[in-house]
Scaffold this motif. Structure first.
Motif: not given
Length: 213
Positions: A4-10, A52-53, A55-61
């Protein structure tokens, strides 16, 4: 979890983690650190329209990152969810440039598609540069002349200070015989440009300008 993450977002998130680490090393004020963590997370979430939940949990790290080691582990987890640039074979690339009779294409076996927001390469023999961008389910091709600059400058695509050159595209204007030339400075090394790119907006604006009549 699906990608769900584009290269530019990464790249953008990676940049924010560096800022967060720097903040931890320059202050011991807990309030300042907490504000920086909250701001970092807010910026990361703004990259995405829908999460989604899981993805949110992953990014919150990202909030828990304090040093380089923690950043490496966090970013390695994110890499597993990068949306790769849609792979192309040699025939598909040639079909995107039907007017180029002797098209020299890059070695597609050595391309890391996960690290691309766009595919581009230089043909030094003809002083040309080629682009392929994927947007809304379609490929868009662009070609033009390229003259490297002897000095560093600001790239129109990634907005970073790099070794650049003048890219010039020629297209038909309003009249059938009227030609329009448009140009701008962009990175000589498109791989580095992809690594620098933290938003698709300047890339899409550049391509739109070069192709619009």
């Amino acid at each position: 979890m699906e990608a769900f993450i584009r290269s530019d977002q990464y790249n953008y998130i990676q940049d924010q983690t560096r800022n967060l680490i720097q903040g931890h090393t320059t202050t011991n004020d807990a309030a300042v650190t907490q504000a920086l963590k909250s701001l970092t997370l807010e910026k990361v979430f703004k990259c995405f329209n829908h999460l989604n939940e899981n993805q949110i949990n992953l990014l919150q790290q990202v909030e828990s990152i304090k040093d380089e080691t923690e950043a490496i582990f966090f970013l390695s987890r994110l890499k597993q969810h990068i949306i790769p640039f849609p792979k192309l074979n040699e025939k598909e690339i040639r079909d995107l440039f039907p007017k180029v009779k002797k098209l020299k294409i890059p070695d597609i076996n050595h391309i890391n598609w996960n690290e691309l927001s766009y595919l581009s390469w230089n043909d030094h023999g003809s002083n040309r540069k080629y682009f392929i961008h994927f947007q809304h389910g379609n490929y868009y091709s662009l070609r033009g002349s390229f003259k490297p600059s002897a000095q560093k400058g600001m790239c129109t695509i990634c907005n970073e200070y790099e070794h650049v050159g003048m890219f010039t595209a020629t297209l038909k204007g309003g009249g059938s015989d009227h030609l329009v030339r448009r140009g701008n400075y962009i990175c000589q090394d498109s791989y580095n440009c992809n690594q620098n790119l933290k938003s698709l907006e300047p890339l899409e604006s550049f391509i739109q300008l070069m192709k619009s009549q």
